[in-house]
Design a protein around this motif. Structure first.
Motif, PDB file in Angstrom:
ATOM      1  N   ASN A  88       0.829  -1.196   0.000  1.00  0.00           N
ATOM      2  CA  ASN A  88       0.000   0.000   0.000  1.00  0.00           C
ATOM      3  C   ASN A  88       0.870   1.255   0.000  1.00  0.00           C
ATOM      4  O   ASN A  88       0.622   2.186  -0.776  1.00  0.00           O
ATOM      5  N   ASP A  89       1.886   1.282   0.834  1.00  0.00           N
ATOM      6  CA  ASP A  89       2.782   2.437   0.895  1.00  0.00           C
ATOM      7  C   ASP A  89       3.460   2.665  -0.455  1.00  0.00           C
ATOM      8  O   ASP A  89       3.572   3.796  -0.928  1.00  0.00           O
ATOM      9  N   ARG A  90       3.907   1.595  -1.078  1.00  0.00           N
ATOM     10  CA  ARG A  90       4.588   1.713  -2.371  1.00  0.00           C
ATOM     11  C   ARG A  90       3.630   2.228  -3.453  1.00  0.00           C
ATOM     12  O   ARG A  90       3.996   3.059  -4.274  1.00  0.00           O
ATOM     13  N   MET A  91       2.388   1.736  -3.426  1.00  0.00           N
ATOM     14  CA  MET A  91       1.408   2.182  -4.420  1.00  0.00           C
ATOM     15  C   MET A  91       1.057   3.652  -4.223  1.00  0.00           C
ATOM     16  O   MET A  91       0.902   4.386  -5.200  1.00  0.00           O
ATOM     17  N   VAL A  92       0.965   4.093  -2.982  1.00  0.00           N
ATOM     18  CA  VAL A  92       0.698   5.506  -2.707  1.00  0.00           C
ATOM     19  C   VAL A  92       1.856   6.345  -3.246  1.00  0.00           C
ATOM     20  O   VAL A  92       1.636   7.386  -3.884  1.00  0.00           O
ATOM     21  N   GLU A  93       3.083   5.881  -3.022  1.00  0.00           N
ATOM     22  CA  GLU A  93       4.259   6.591  -3.550  1.00  0.00           C
ATOM     23  C   GLU A  93       4.176   6.733  -5.070  1.00  0.00           C
ATOM     24  O   GLU A  93       4.452   7.804  -5.619  1.00  0.00           O
ATOM     25  N   VAL A  94       3.825   5.650  -5.743  1.00  0.00           N
ATOM     26  CA  VAL A  94       3.747   5.660  -7.210  1.00  0.00           C
ATOM     27  C   VAL A  94       2.700   6.666  -7.677  1.00  0.00           C
ATOM     28  O   VAL A  94       2.940   7.439  -8.603  1.00  0.00           O
ATOM     29  N   VAL A  95       1.554   6.659  -7.038  1.00  0.00           N
ATOM     30  CA  VAL A  95       0.497   7.601  -7.414  1.00  0.00           C
ATOM     31  C   VAL A  95       1.002   9.027  -7.254  1.00  0.00           C
ATOM     32  O   VAL A  95       0.860   9.858  -8.161  1.00  0.00           O
ATOM     33  N   GLU A  96       1.627   9.304  -6.123  1.00  0.00           N
ATOM     34  CA  GLU A  96       2.107  10.663  -5.867  1.00  0.00           C
ATOM     35  C   GLU A  96       3.274  11.034  -6.784  1.00  0.00           C
ATOM     36  O   GLU A  96       3.372  12.173  -7.231  1.00  0.00           O
ATOM     37  N   GLU A  97       4.162  10.069  -7.075  1.00  0.00           N
ATOM     38  CA  GLU A  97       5.269  10.324  -7.994  1.00  0.00           C
ATOM     39  C   GLU A  97       4.768  10.669  -9.399  1.00  0.00           C
ATOM     40  O   GLU A  97       5.444  11.354 -10.161  1.00  0.00           O
ATOM     41  N   ASN A  98       3.593  10.178  -9.743  1.00  0.00           N
ATOM     42  CA  ASN A  98       3.003  10.462 -11.053  1.00  0.00           C
ATOM     43  C   ASN A  98       2.143  11.723 -11.039  1.00  0.00           C
ATOM     44  O   ASN A  98       1.440  12.013 -12.010  1.00  0.00           O
ATOM     45  N   GLY A  99       2.188  12.469  -9.943  1.00  0.00           N
ATOM     46  CA  GLY A  99       1.542  13.777  -9.907  1.00  0.00           C
ATOM     47  C   GLY A  99       0.090  13.796  -9.455  1.00  0.00           C
ATOM     48  O   GLY A  99      -0.577  14.810  -9.603  1.00  0.00           O
ATOM     49  N   ASP A 101      -2.911  12.793  -6.315  1.00  0.00           N
ATOM     50  CA  ASP A 101      -3.105  12.374  -4.933  1.00  0.00           C
ATOM     51  C   ASP A 101      -3.992  11.129  -4.968  1.00  0.00           C
ATOM     52  O   ASP A 101      -4.617  10.813  -5.985  1.00  0.00           O
ATOM     53  N   VAL A 102      -4.011  10.427  -3.866  1.00  0.00           N
ATOM     54  CA  VAL A 102      -4.733   9.153  -3.815  1.00  0.00           C
ATOM     55  C   VAL A 102      -6.221   9.349  -4.085  1.00  0.00           C
ATOM     56  O   VAL A 102      -6.842   8.555  -4.796  1.00  0.00           O
ATOM     57  N   ASP A 103      -6.800  10.418  -3.557  1.00  0.00           N
ATOM     58  CA  ASP A 103      -8.230  10.657  -3.774  1.00  0.00           C
ATOM     59  C   ASP A 103      -8.552  10.848  -5.252  1.00  0.00           C
ATOM     60  O   ASP A 103      -9.551  10.322  -5.752  1.00  0.00           O
ATOM     61  N   THR A 104      -7.700  11.591  -5.961  1.00  0.00           N
ATOM     62  CA  THR A 104      -7.928  11.801  -7.394  1.00  0.00           C
ATOM     63  C   THR A 104      -7.755  10.496  -8.154  1.00  0.00           C
ATOM     64  O   THR A 104      -8.552  10.160  -9.034  1.00  0.00           O
ATOM     65  N   PHE A 105      -6.703   9.731  -7.802  1.00  0.00           N
ATOM     66  CA  PHE A 105      -6.484   8.433  -8.434  1.00  0.00           C
ATOM     67  C   PHE A 105      -7.719   7.544  -8.244  1.00  0.00           C
ATOM     68  O   PHE A 105      -8.214   6.936  -9.190  1.00  0.00           O
ATOM     69  N   HIS A 110     -12.774   5.079 -10.091  1.00  0.00           N
ATOM     70  CA  HIS A 110     -14.223   4.895  -9.955  1.00  0.00           C
ATOM     71  C   HIS A 110     -14.940   5.354 -11.226  1.00  0.00           C
ATOM     72  O   HIS A 110     -15.849   4.678 -11.714  1.00  0.00           O
ATOM     73  N   ALA A 111     -14.522   6.506 -11.756  1.00  0.00           N
ATOM     74  CA  ALA A 111     -15.151   7.034 -12.974  1.00  0.00           C
ATOM     75  C   ALA A 111     -14.968   6.067 -14.137  1.00  0.00           C
ATOM     76  O   ALA A 111     -15.876   5.865 -14.947  1.00  0.00           O
ATOM     77  N   ILE A 112     -13.797   5.453 -14.219  1.00  0.00           N
ATOM     78  CA  ILE A 112     -13.513   4.499 -15.298  1.00  0.00           C
ATOM     79  C   ILE A 112     -14.441   3.285 -15.208  1.00  0.00           C
ATOM     80  O   ILE A 112     -14.904   2.773 -16.216  1.00  0.00           O
ATOM     81  N   GLN A 113     -14.702   2.855 -13.979  1.00  0.00           N
ATOM     82  CA  GLN A 113     -15.608   1.716 -13.804  1.00  0.00           C
ATOM     83  C   GLN A 113     -17.016   2.053 -14.294  1.00  0.00           C
ATOM     84  O   GLN A 113     -17.737   1.173 -14.755  1.00  0.00           O
ATOM     85  N   GLN A 114     -17.399   3.313 -14.193  1.00  0.00           N
ATOM     86  CA  GLN A 114     -18.755   3.732 -14.549  1.00  0.00           C
ATOM     87  C   GLN A 114     -18.897   4.182 -15.997  1.00  0.00           C
ATOM     88  O   GLN A 114     -20.008   4.266 -16.500  1.00  0.00           O
TER      89      GLN A 114
END
Length: 129
Positions: A88-99, A101-105, A110-114
């Motif tokens: 989980n920590d590593r995935m959060v890092e990856v999301v943040e490294e890609n610009g 935040d976790v909420d936006t990701f 969620h939007a993609i699923q819909q």
């Protein structure tokens, strides 16, 4: 196409892991029933955000696979929990490294699923990167 679907499935799984952590950190008074709160209406995400999501998703898919193997190799519940937290920590890092935040990701996931059209758009972005 199946490869891309697998990538996004892994990314959404990863997003679910991050969501679990986020819910665990929330004030219980905000959601006393422990139920997911209603999602806001779908947002319009910029092309940059969608590209960041696509890039992060590809990295998260690799991390997810690696940590899934480690999780299966873990010998007890404590070891499994440590693997989950590290993943989980590593995935959060990856999301943040890609610009992002976790909420936006998570919101994009969620939007993609819909929205199948949005999913296709993000898949095309991932294929081009």
């Amino acid at each position: 196409m199946q490869r891309m679907t697998a990538l996004f499935s892994a990314a959404l799984l990863a997003a679910g892991l991050m969501t679990v952590q986020a819910h665990a950190q929330q004030d219980p008074a905000q959601d006393p029933a422990g139920q997911p709160q209603a999602q806001a209406p779908a947002q319009d995400f910029s092309d940059d955000q969608l590209q960041q999501f696509a890039d992060a998703s590809q990295e998260i898919a690799v991390i997810s696979q690696e940590y899934t193997e480690r999780l299966h190799a873990a010998e007890d519940e404590q070891s499994q929990q440590e693997v989950r937290m590290e993943a989980n920590d590593r995935m959060v890092e990856v999301v943040e490294e890609n610009g992002l935040d976790v909420d936006t990701f998570n919101a994009i996931g969620h939007a993609i699923q819909q929205d199948p059209e949005l999913m296709q758009r993000v898949q095309q972005m991932a294929e081009q990167s």
